[in-house]
Design an enzyme around this catalytic site. Sequence first.
Site, PDB file in Angstrom:
ATOM      1  N   HIS A   4      37.981  19.253  -0.605  1.00 47.44           N
ATOM      2  CA  HIS A   4      38.812  20.390  -0.196  1.00 47.44           C
ATOM      3  C   HIS A   4      38.306  20.908   1.148  1.00 47.44           C
ATOM      4  O   HIS A   4      37.624  21.928   1.233  1.00 47.44           O
ATOM      5  CB  HIS A   4      38.761  21.477  -1.267  1.00 47.44           C
ATOM      6  CG  HIS A   4      39.874  22.481  -1.160  1.00 47.44           C
ATOM      7  ND1 HIS A   4      41.199  22.139  -1.276  1.00 47.44           N
ATOM      8  CD2 HIS A   4      39.861  23.822  -0.949  1.00 47.44           C
ATOM      9  CE1 HIS A   4      41.953  23.220  -1.147  1.00 47.44           C
ATOM     10  NE2 HIS A   4      41.158  24.253  -0.931  1.00 47.44           N
TER      11      HIS A   4
ATOM     12  N   ASP B  94      39.780  15.653  -3.214  1.00 46.56           N
ATOM     13  CA  ASP B  94      39.988  17.091  -3.402  1.00 46.56           C
ATOM     14  C   ASP B  94      40.308  17.393  -4.866  1.00 46.56           C
ATOM     15  O   ASP B  94      41.326  16.939  -5.388  1.00 46.56           O
ATOM     16  CB  ASP B  94      41.139  17.546  -2.500  1.00 46.56           C
ATOM     17  CG  ASP B  94      41.271  19.054  -2.413  1.00 46.56           C
ATOM     18  OD1 ASP B  94      40.781  19.752  -3.319  1.00 46.56           O
ATOM     19  OD2 ASP B  94      41.865  19.540  -1.433  1.00 46.56           O
TER      20      ASP B  94
ATOM     21  N   SER C 151      44.277  24.907   2.787  1.00 47.53           N
ATOM     22  CA  SER C 151      44.481  25.329   1.403  1.00 47.53           C
ATOM     23  C   SER C 151      45.745  26.200   1.324  1.00 47.53           C
ATOM     24  O   SER C 151      46.830  25.713   1.656  1.00 47.53           O
ATOM     25  CB  SER C 151      43.238  26.054   0.886  1.00 47.53           C
ATOM     26  OG  SER C 151      43.278  26.175  -0.506  1.00 47.53           O
TER      27      SER C 151
END
Length: 648
Positions: free
Chosen positions: A595, A563, A476
Amino acid sequence: MPALDTIPLIPREHLFGNPAKAQGKISPDGQWLSWLAPLEGVMNVWLAPRSDPAAGRAITASTERPIREHFWAPNAKSVGYIQDKDGDENFLLYRIDVASGEERCLTPFENTRVQIVGSSNTILDEVLVGLNDRDAQWHDVYRLNLDSGTLDLVYENNSYAGFLADDTLILRMAMRQNEAGGTDYFRVVDGEVEDDPFETTAMEDSLTTTPAGYTSDGRTLYWLDSRDRDTAALFAQDTASGERELVAAHDKADISGTMRDNETGKVQAWSATYLKTEWTAIDREIGASLDWLEGRLAGEFGVMSRTRDDTTWIVWNDPGTAPVTAYIYDRKAETLSEFYVTRPELAEASLQPMQPVEIAARDGLTLPSYLTLAAGSDPSGDGRPAAPGALVLLVHGGPWARDSYGYDPLHQMLANRGYHVLAVNYRGSTGFGKNFINAANKQWGLAMHDDLIDAVEWAVGEGIAARDKVAIMGGSYGGYATLAGLTFTPEVFACGIDIVGPSNLETLLSTIPPYWAPMVKIFHERMGNPETEEGLALLKAASPLHHADRITKPLLIGQGANDPRVKQSESDQIVDAMKAAQIPVTYVLYPDEGHGFAKPENSIAFFAITENFLAETIGGRAEALADVLEPSSAQIVEGAEHVQGLAD
């Protein structure tokens, strides 16, 4: 200490496969134990009588996606869990009846994400939930009967980011982001939201100030509050007069957790985490129990679950160099019984200790960090290796999150393979006060990145890292930091591993999930507003995509196709740019993930590729790939030839 080549490789499955058991809980009435464990290779919910923990049985039968959390209904008649589809984060709520075993979905809607708005200590068969099935941007509030499944609309929401209810399940507060990037808090009276806020925060306090719930009688509202101070302290506010009383504060860290009385809702103990977590009791009996546990458990511990009468706790214990263990603690009898060991296969593994360290950034800011040395590298035991070696700089996501002390499978895999591991709480990380967070405002790719470079320089200066053998890795925001590292400072890193990281901040902000829209101002104020000329220029300058031609070192990218936060296009576009510039890149895509990686076979596959990628670039050791990809959904979109064994 034995040399690295004499220390066995820890199998990847032992680190990233399913745990034997996890997330242990006890029912509110104390009659049942529950936990997560594999059923035919997929994590499911299990149940056993408190009187016979060995008589466990699975009460769910998920065959595809693992169940990752579960919880008890307040009346102990049912167990609930939430589940999405292939990582899309549209979580639905499911219920399993303890007596009959019947399972049903309580929120059977498409493209809907459920939120728990409120629960009660006295109304045990109902909760308040938020559902965005009517409008994806806003969550309407419903009263949900957990036994019948009846949903009754409480408030149709077209304006507010969240709500707070009291113990009677009556809405008392609504929250909405203001133009300054802070939050306005409105009283709800007789089902109507007042026009003017009774409390407000500026942007500087938006991530460190929040209401923390009412006492059961509704007379006291707790706040975690950084207004007029740096770290978030715990305050008690009289709901009638508005007067506030300071309950607890920590000079280096925000108050991060509380233990509350199950009947009154009053705070009994509080915690703060600077380098490690510290608990401080307000209630004498709670303090005696915490002291009793501290005298018997080595390392970190915490309370996972409590009975309604508070006589029995489920306690976790992380010894640091042994697998995490859960215990059943009988407070009256003062007995501690082992519930389970999360990963018993690690009992004989050579796990490495994690060291909390403080690193000075170039402007004097202190960066709380965590160092794990490579196995066999510290024969003197002084916390420093005998010689500099390869280092992996592991960057957490968020960025409004943090690294913490304790067992970490990535730290352990990398240390076992011969790498030192450094996890840095760079500016913008949460838990260290608002000044630490606000030092990162509009500093993506700038001071936030400088902190990471300063951490590398610290590691080199301390004789830990060999300057030419430093990798950067993260998910991320950590994936973004990896791309930033290889574009803005390509001379610092020997390679990078980006997991679901954004490459273009402008497109990232234009594709956020609709239910994040009520909070988008915080992104604009803290990252840059793409609707202004200055903000757009800032975002473009900080976007690795626009500097992809600067990448000269090997790069590995992992991405989930579903995601909702960092779209697949974020990875696609950086890969396309590198291909156009004829820069080697390895790209692994997972069609059934979002994600990050929820399925253990996908985690195992990606970290198998990771360790072989690192072995080829900075020279550690690796477990052979063999057929590790076969059970996973991994698609090698680009660059199999750049990882040893991947093209075979």
